[in-house]
Design an enzyme around this catalytic site. Structure first.
Site, short mmCIF file in Angstrom:
data_model
loop_
_atom_site.label_atom_id
_atom_site.label_comp_id
_atom_site.label_asym_id
_atom_site.label_seq_id
_atom_site.Cartn_x
_atom_site.Cartn_y
_atom_site.Cartn_z
N SER A 303 34.84 -62.58 43.26
CA SER A 303 36.23 -62.18 43.46
C SER A 303 37.05 -62.50 42.20
O SER A 303 36.70 -62.06 41.11
CB SER A 303 36.79 -62.87 44.70
OG SER A 303 38.05 -62.35 45.07
N ASP A 359 33.50 -53.44 50.79
CA ASP A 359 34.42 -54.43 50.25
C ASP A 359 35.56 -53.73 49.51
O ASP A 359 35.32 -52.90 48.63
CB ASP A 359 33.66 -55.37 49.30
CG ASP A 359 34.49 -56.54 48.82
OD1 ASP A 359 35.66 -56.67 49.26
OD2 ASP A 359 33.98 -57.33 48.01
N HIS A 414 33.73 -59.20 52.20
CA HIS A 414 34.00 -59.72 50.87
C HIS A 414 33.37 -61.09 50.62
O HIS A 414 33.26 -61.53 49.49
CB HIS A 414 35.52 -59.80 50.64
CG HIS A 414 35.90 -60.23 49.26
ND1 HIS A 414 35.52 -59.54 48.12
CD2 HIS A 414 36.62 -61.30 48.81
CE1 HIS A 414 36.00 -60.15 47.05
NE2 HIS A 414 36.66 -61.22 47.43
#
Length: 520
Positions: A303, A359, A414
């Site tokens: 991320s 995602d 995610h």
């Protein structure tokens, strides 16, 4: 996306058999470590659901082309019980002769579809190092150490169950930001806290002698932490591009702020995350090259951590000539424009970007204005203000796993543990999930609710024993004090010598540290 054909100049001229042609036995992956207690992400989920409707996204049930998945799901509980009595890992292979291909010097040609077992093992290894930045992070707002690492660097891998990878953590990285990021900066509610302006952002580590022999070089690792509530990061960043380096390259303002911000009034960020990590990397590279060793730099993150990994790779590639640099990122957003991508390619940085189809984060920023507009280059010319992904993509599909629930779960899609589960199961685009995958599926539910109910794995199951409380000698339940060596210490970050040392070291490579990167 066009990939750079550049290779590092120190590669041998003689051509060896391709790694994809070797008859290597499939590697069974392993992982045994924990994840922090999950924080609620209901607001982020609502945000993501609204975004999904805007994009007309739809999470479909598995198609009939996924032959065998339905039958396997029917027998899932019984087969899972059988796996519980089998090892979750296999012996490591000696990859010393083929490490360049595994690190992407040929842009992972012929290694991704099907996914070579040696590469799968290395991807998961680096993913576990990235996961440790979440596992060891103190996110308890009632802790005076909120925002720090729970353990000192000498204990980190032992506490995280990662000693089998045979790396040693050498440096912790702290970061702050000059922009308001309420969901990224973790702050304590306690008046007397370890820091009001800095968070633990990751660490530097290096392979030990045994692992170095196995992988064929001394590997310096940098692992960057993502946001603790990962689906909320896109609420905190602006779609604003700032210049980086000397050319036309530009990167997202918020990412750059985290990487470069510092303040003399702080205790832990008198030097920026950029300066902290580069000082350590330069020192390690010098140390091992002086001993005649071949050295590589591998940077990983999930991320936001994947975005910081690219900024780190850009700086390292600009600073240390001919150093083999590879980025392994998971669920990372776009970071910069086309010129930024081109600079990374020209520097020889190799990036393997692992994404999951469901995602949303890899779609951001640049939801509309992204690399897809490059088809209009002849009409519009090069657009300096659009976002572009970097590197080679390995695309996963959450629908392929018989262990995962179907439907909309954006936080789960995610999650890094979901990514590692899908990498461990991925075989090829034609065989979406290998049934012999051995990685413990329960890890997926550490901070979400993704595992099918038949397995009876509690959702968000990870937490500290008694949520961190201990019973004292008087029978009172209290928050324990940390051991002195586990209290964060900025011992070598002092402004009076830290930045001077970095300047001296970087002058070795003829780099001016007052350039645009640090003045941002």
């Amino acid at each position: 996306m066009a990939l750079s054909t550049m290779t590092h100049t120190h590669l041998p001229a003689t051509r060896q058999p391709r790694l994809s042609q070797l008859n290597a036995a499939p590697a069974i992956q392993e992982v045994v470590h924990d994840h922090p207690q999950a924080k609620t992400a209901s607001r982020a989920t609502r945000w993501a659901e609204s975004l999904s409707h805007l994009l007309h996204l739809h999470v479909e049930p598995p198609s009939s082309s996924h032959a065998g998945v339905h039958n396997f799901t029917w027998h899932l509980p019984r087969d899972h019980e059988q796996k519980l009595s089998t090892p979750a890992m296999s012996p490591k292979e000696d990859i010393s002769q083929k490490w360049r291909e595994i690190q992407g010097f040929s842009d992972w040609e012929d290694l991704l579809d099907p996914l070579h077992p040696w590469l799968r093992r290395e991807i998961i290894k680096y993913g576990e190092f990235a996961q440790a930045t979440y596992d060891a992070f103190d996110h308890d707002a009632f802790s005076e150490y909120c925002g720090s690492c729970r353990y000192n660097k000498n204990k980190l891998f032992a506490k995280m169950g990662l000693t089998r990878h045979r790396y040693k953590a050498t440096k912790y990285i702290y970061a702050m930001s000059h922009i308001e990021l309420p969901h990224w900066i973790e702050r304590s509610h306690v008046a007397d806290t370890w820091s009001r302006d800095s968070n633990w952002m990751g660490y530097v580590a290096v392979s030990d002698d045994e692992e170095t022999r196995r992988i064929g070089r001394r590997d310096i690792l940098v692992a960057w932490r993502g946001t603790v509530v990962p689906c909320e990061w896109f609420e905190d960043f602006q779609s604003k591009l700032d210049p980086i380096g000397q050319g036309e390259a530009k990167v997202e303002h918020g990412f750059l702020s985290i990487y470069t911000s510092k303040s003399d009034s702080t205790r832990y960020n008198k030097s920026s995350a950029s300066e902290q990590v580069m000082r350590e990397v330069i020192m390690l590279v010098n140390s091992y090259e002086e001993k005649g060793e071949e050295v590589s730099l591998t940077i990983t993150g999930h991320s936001l951590g994947g975005a910081l990994a690219l900024l780190n790779a850009h700086e390292a590639g600009s600073t240390i000539p001919d150093l083999p640099i590879t980025v392994i990122s998971f669920g990372a957003p776009r970071v910069g424009n086309l010129a930024f991508k081109d600079e990374l390619d020209n520097l020889g940085v190799k990036t393997l970007r692992i994404v999951t189809k469901q995602d949303l984060v890899p779609r951001m920023p640049g939801l509309v204005f992204n690399e897809a507009l490059q088809i209009f280059d002849e009409i519009t010319g090069t657009l300096e203000w659009i976002y572009t992904h970097v590197g080679t993509e390995l695309k996963l599909d959450a629908r392929s796993s018989p262990y995962l629930k179907k439907g909309m779960n954006f936080s789960g899609f995610h999650g890094l543990e979901t990514y590692l589960h899908l990498v461990d199961g991925y075989l090829s685009s034609k065989v979406p999930f290998r049934l012999e995958a051995r990685r413990d599926v329960a890890l997926v539910n550490k901070a979400c609710d993704m595992i099918v109910d038949e397995l009876r794995i509690p959702h968000c199951w990870y937490q500290l024993a008694n949520k961190g409380l201990v019973c004292n000698d008087h029978g009172r339940w209290v928050k324990p004090k940390r051991e002195p060596d586990d209290v964060p210490s900025p011992t070598i970050e002092a402004h009076n010598h830290g930045n001077h040392d970095l300047a001296v070291e970087m002058q070795t490579y003829n780099v001016n540290i007052t350039g645009p990167l640090r003045s941002a």
